[in-house]
Write an enzyme that holds these catalytic residues in place. Structure first.
Site, PDB file in Angstrom:
ATOM      1  N   CYS A 114       0.814  -1.225   0.000  1.00 29.36           N
ATOM      2  CA  CYS A 114       0.000   0.000   0.000  1.00 29.36           C
ATOM      3  C   CYS A 114       0.842   1.268   0.000  1.00 29.36           C
ATOM      4  O   CYS A 114       0.315   2.366  -0.183  1.00 29.36           O
ATOM      5  CB  CYS A 114      -0.948  -0.014   1.194  1.00 29.36           C
ATOM      6  SG  CYS A 114      -1.976  -1.483   1.224  1.00 29.36           S
ATOM      7  N   HIS A 258      -2.923   7.014   2.569  1.00 25.26           N
ATOM      8  CA  HIS A 258      -3.430   5.749   2.046  1.00 25.26           C
ATOM      9  C   HIS A 258      -4.784   5.490   2.724  1.00 25.26           C
ATOM     10  O   HIS A 258      -4.915   5.595   3.940  1.00 25.26           O
ATOM     11  CB  HIS A 258      -2.429   4.639   2.361  1.00 25.26           C
ATOM     12  CG  HIS A 258      -3.007   3.268   2.198  1.00 25.26           C
ATOM     13  ND1 HIS A 258      -3.726   2.892   1.078  1.00 25.26           N
ATOM     14  CD2 HIS A 258      -3.001   2.181   3.015  1.00 25.26           C
ATOM     15  CE1 HIS A 258      -4.110   1.642   1.218  1.00 25.26           C
ATOM     16  NE2 HIS A 258      -3.711   1.184   2.389  1.00 25.26           N
ATOM     17  N   ASN A 288     -10.289  -0.091   0.718  1.00 24.15           N
ATOM     18  CA  ASN A 288      -8.834  -0.031   0.633  1.00 24.15           C
ATOM     19  C   ASN A 288      -8.392  -0.575  -0.723  1.00 24.15           C
ATOM     20  O   ASN A 288      -8.488  -1.777  -0.973  1.00 24.15           O
ATOM     21  CB  ASN A 288      -8.244  -0.859   1.789  1.00 24.15           C
ATOM     22  CG  ASN A 288      -6.732  -0.886   1.785  1.00 24.15           C
ATOM     23  OD1 ASN A 288      -6.087  -0.530   0.807  1.00 24.15           O
ATOM     24  ND2 ASN A 288      -6.149  -1.325   2.892  1.00 24.15           N
TER      25      ASN A 288
HETATM   26  N1  COA Z   1     -18.107  -8.254  10.777  1.00 23.63           N
HETATM   27  C1  COA Z   1     -18.475  -8.589  12.020  1.00 23.63           C
HETATM   28  N2  COA Z   1     -17.600  -9.019  12.950  1.00 23.63           N
HETATM   29  C2  COA Z   1     -16.312  -9.125  12.592  1.00 23.63           C
HETATM   30  C3  COA Z   1     -15.866  -8.803  11.302  1.00 23.63           C
HETATM   31  C4  COA Z   1     -16.817  -8.367  10.374  1.00 23.63           C
HETATM   32  N3  COA Z   1     -16.504  -8.035   9.114  1.00 23.63           N
HETATM   33  N4  COA Z   1     -14.524  -8.995  11.231  1.00 23.63           N
HETATM   34  C5  COA Z   1     -14.131  -9.419  12.435  1.00 23.63           C
HETATM   35  N5  COA Z   1     -15.220  -9.499  13.257  1.00 23.63           N
HETATM   36  C6  COA Z   1     -15.277  -9.935  14.647  1.00 23.63           C
HETATM   37  C7  COA Z   1     -14.150 -10.860  15.030  1.00 23.63           C
HETATM   38  O1  COA Z   1     -14.424 -12.184  14.658  1.00 23.63           O
HETATM   39  C8  COA Z   1     -14.120 -10.685  16.531  1.00 23.63           C
HETATM   40  O2  COA Z   1     -15.133 -11.463  17.081  1.00 23.63           O
HETATM   41  P1  COA Z   1     -14.908 -12.202  18.485  1.00 23.63           P
HETATM   42  O3  COA Z   1     -14.684 -11.110  19.476  1.00 23.63           O
HETATM   43  O4  COA Z   1     -16.185 -12.935  18.664  1.00 23.63           O
HETATM   44  O5  COA Z   1     -13.713 -13.074  18.293  1.00 23.63           O
HETATM   45  C9  COA Z   1     -14.490  -9.217  16.706  1.00 23.63           C
HETATM   46  O6  COA Z   1     -15.143  -8.810  15.502  1.00 23.63           O
HETATM   47  C10 COA Z   1     -13.297  -8.322  16.967  1.00 23.63           C
HETATM   48  O7  COA Z   1     -12.305  -8.663  16.013  1.00 23.63           O
HETATM   49  P2  COA Z   1     -10.978  -7.852  15.846  1.00 23.63           P
HETATM   50  O8  COA Z   1     -10.189  -8.409  14.696  1.00 23.63           O
HETATM   51  O9  COA Z   1     -10.297  -7.766  17.166  1.00 23.63           O
HETATM   52  O10 COA Z   1     -11.603  -6.434  15.457  1.00 23.63           O
HETATM   53  P3  COA Z   1     -10.930  -5.036  15.381  1.00 23.63           P
HETATM   54  O11 COA Z   1     -11.593  -4.093  16.258  1.00 23.63           O
HETATM   55  O12 COA Z   1      -9.435  -5.140  15.471  1.00 23.63           O
HETATM   56  O13 COA Z   1     -11.275  -4.599  13.886  1.00 23.63           O
HETATM   57  C11 COA Z   1     -10.205  -4.467  11.752  1.00 23.63           C
HETATM   58  C12 COA Z   1     -10.821  -5.385  12.805  1.00 23.63           C
HETATM   59  C13 COA Z   1      -9.668  -5.359  10.607  1.00 23.63           C
HETATM   60  C14 COA Z   1     -11.265  -3.555  11.207  1.00 23.63           C
HETATM   61  C15 COA Z   1      -9.067  -3.653  12.396  1.00 23.63           C
HETATM   62  O14 COA Z   1      -8.178  -4.503  13.096  1.00 23.63           O
HETATM   63  C16 COA Z   1      -8.295  -2.860  11.410  1.00 23.63           C
HETATM   64  O15 COA Z   1      -8.789  -1.914  10.852  1.00 23.63           O
HETATM   65  N6  COA Z   1      -7.009  -3.205  11.158  1.00 23.63           N
HETATM   66  C17 COA Z   1      -6.227  -2.599  10.142  1.00 23.63           C
HETATM   67  C18 COA Z   1      -6.496  -3.291   8.848  1.00 23.63           C
HETATM   68  C19 COA Z   1      -5.960  -2.560   7.665  1.00 23.63           C
HETATM   69  O16 COA Z   1      -6.250  -1.408   7.463  1.00 23.63           O
HETATM   70  N7  COA Z   1      -5.160  -3.266   6.833  1.00 23.63           N
HETATM   71  C20 COA Z   1      -4.590  -2.761   5.657  1.00 23.63           C
HETATM   72  C21 COA Z   1      -3.482  -1.831   5.970  1.00 23.63           C
HETATM   73  S1  COA Z   1      -2.678  -1.334   4.534  1.00 23.63           S
END
Ligand code: COA
Length: 382
Positions: A114, A258, A288
Site C-alpha cells: 500500500c 493511504h 482499501n
Molecule cells: N463483521 C463482524 N464481525 C467481525 C468482522 C466483520 N466483518 N470482522 C471481524 N469481526 C469480529 C471478530 O471475529 C471478533 O469477534 P470475536 O470477538 O467474537 O472473536 C471481533 O469482531 C473483533 O475482532 P478484531 O479483529 O479484534 O476487530 P478489530 O476491532 O481489530 O477490527 C479491523 C478489525 C480489521 C477492522 C481492524 O483490526 C483494522 O482496521 N485493522 C487494520 C487493517 C488494515 O487497514 N489493513 C490494511 C493496511 S494497509
C-alpha cells in the site's frame, strides 16, 4: 537542468460494479453497521471478469495523459505500483506501455504494497531530477478482489479495486515532488502478506497458512497489529518529511493518506494534533485499494476543488512489507478544460496503438515462420 518533477496530469479509473456492505452481509456474517463503525467503509468497486490490473492502470494513465496534454509516444518511463499483477513477468507496466502505444518508454512494476504509489513517485521524480528521463507516468493499480478470501469476514470487507495515475514532468521551476521519506521493516512481514505462488515452499515465519501447510495466494493479515503499526508510522513519517522540507504542519494544505481505514487516520490525526479536515478521505466509497488509493484520493480531491496552486500537500502510505513512506508535493496546476471531442479523439490513438501492437505480433510470427521454412532454425547445441 529540469530537476524538479511536477505533477502535470492525473487520472483514475474505478470499475462499474459497486458492492455495498449490505451485499457483503449476504455472503459473510457481518453488518453494514460493524463495517462502517470499524473502518469507515460503505462501498467498494469490484473489477469485471474482463478487467485486469493492467486494463485498470491503462484507463487511469490514459486520463492522466489527457490532462497533462502529453502524447503517449513522448512518455519516457512508466512505473506501476501493484501487489496484484497478472504475471510476475511481463510486468503490468509493460502491458500498459503496449496499450498506450508509449513506444519510447521504459516500464517496470514496483512492489511496496500500500506504500507502492509513494515509493514509485520517488523513483520517478528522482529519475527526472538526475536527468535520466524528462517525464514519467506513475500508476497505482490493484484488483484486490482477486486475492481476497471471500469467506473471511476479517479481510473481505476491507478491500476494493481501482487505479490512479499521475504524470510527472521535469521543469527548472522549483516545485513538484519536494521531499520523500521511504522506510521498511521486514521483521513485520508476517503481519500482512500475499504469497506470489500457490506452492511457495518457504513460508514466512508467523504467517498463517491453510491446513495442508501451503500458502494460498490470498491476503493474510493480523488486523490489530497492522492497525497499531499504521497509526504510529503515519505520524512519524509525516513529521520526518516535514523536517526534510523545513516545513511545519501549518504549511500543509492537505494530507492525502493511504485510504485503509478512517479510524487509523483519526488516531494518527490525534497523535499529530491535527484536525481531521486536514486529511482527505474517500475510503467510504472505494474501500482499501492498496497502491491505487492515494492517486484515487488525489483525483477526487482535485475534482472537489480541495487543491489550489501553491498548496503544499503530503502523500503518506503504509502497508505490507512492512513499508511506509511520505512525500511533500507542491501543487502548481489548475485543472484544464478538456472538451468531449478532444477526449474522444485521444481515445482513437489507443485503438490505433492496439492495432499497431497486433501488427507487430503478426509480423513476428510471419518472420519466425519464414526463418523456420528456410531451414535456418538451428537451436543452440544442434
Ligand atoms: N463483521 C463482524 N464481525 C467481525 C468482522 C466483520 N466483518 N470482522 C471481524 N469481526 C469480529 C471478530 O471475529 C471478533 O469477534 P470475536 O470477538 O467474537 O472473536 C471481533 O469482531 C473483533 O475482532 P478484531 O479483529 O479484534 O476487530 P478489530 O476491532 O481489530 O477490527 C479491523 C478489525 C480489521 C477492522 C481492524 O483490526 C483494522 O482496521 N485493522 C487494520 C487493517 C488494515 O487497514 N489493513 C490494511 C493496511 S494497509
Amino acid at each position: 537542468m529540469m530537476r524538479y518533477a511536477h505533477i502535470v496530469g492525473w487520472g483514475c479509473y474505478l470499475p462499474n460494479r459497486l458492492v455495498t456492505n449490505d451485499e457483503l452481509s449476504t455472503m459473510v456474517d457481518t453488518t453494514d453497521e460493524w463495517i462502517f463503525q470499524r473502518t469507515g467503509i460503505r462501498t467498494r468497486h469490484i473489477a469485471a471478469a474482463h478487467e485486469t490490473t493492467a486494463t485498470l492502470a491503462f484507463e487511469a494513465a490514459a486520463r492522466a495523459l489527457t490532462v497533462a496534454d502529453l502524447n503517449p509516444s513522448q512518455v519516457e518511463l512508466i512505473i506501476v505500483a501493484t501487489s496484484t499483477p497478472e504475471y510476475m513477468f511481463p510486468s503490468t507496466a509493460c502491458k500498459v506501455q503496449d496499450y498506450l502505444g508509449a513506444s519510447r518508454a521504459g516500464a517496470f512494476d514496483l512492489s511496496a504494497a500500500c506504500s507502492g504509489f509513494v515509493y514509485a513517485l520517488q523513483m520517478a521524480s528522482q529519475s527526472i531530477a538526475t536527468g535520466a528521463v524528462r517525464n514519467a507516468v506513475v500508476i497505482g493499480s490493484e484488483t484486490m478482489s482477486r486475492v481476497i478470501d471471500w469467506s473471511d469476514r476479517g479481510t473481505c470487507v476491507l478491500f476494493g479495486d481501482g487505479a490512479g495515475a499521475v504524470v510527472l514532468k521535469g521543469s527548472s521551476v522549483p516545485g513538484g515532488v519536494m521531499a520523500t521519506t521511504l522506510r521498511s521493516d521486514g521483521s513485520g512481514a508476517d503481519l500482512l502478506s500475499l504469497p506470489a505462488l500457490y506452492h511457495n515452499p518457504v513460508p514466512i515465519a508467523g504467517a498463517e497458512y491453510s491446513s495442508n501447510g501451503h500458502h494460498k495466494n490470498i491476503i493474510d493479515m493480523d488486523g490489530r497489529q497492522v492497525y497499531r503499526f499504521a497509526t504510529n508510522v503515519i505520524a512519524s513519517s509525516i513529521q520526518d518529511v516535514l523536517k526534510k522540507c523545513e516545513l511545519t504542519a501549518d504549511d500543509i494544505a492537505l494530507i492525502i493518506p493511504h485510504q485503509a481505514n478512517t479510524r487509523i487516520i483519526e488516531a494518527a490525526a490525534r497523535k499529530l494534533k491535527l484536525p481531521m479536515e486536514k486529511f482527505y478521505m474517500n475510503v467510504e466509497h472505494n474501500g482499501n485499494t492498496s497502491a491505487a488509493s492515494i492517486p484515487l484520493a488525489l483525483c477526487d480531491a482535485v475534482s472537489e476543488g480541495r487543491l489550489r496552486p501553491d498548496d503544499n500537500i503530503v502523500f503518506v502510505g503504509f502497508g505490507g512489507g512492512l513499508t511506509w513512506a511520505a512525500s511533500i508535493v507542491k501543487w502548481d496546476v489548475t485543472p484544464p478544460e478538456i472538451s468531449f471531442v478532444d477526449h474522444e479523439w485521444k481515445r482513437v490513438r489507443y485503438i490505433m496503438a492496439r492495432g499497431r501492437s497486433r501488427l507487430r505480433r503478426w509480423q513476428r510470427r510471419v518472420e519466425a515462420n519464414m526463418v523456420r521454412s528456410s531451414g535456418n532454425n538451428k537451436e543452440p547445441g544442434n
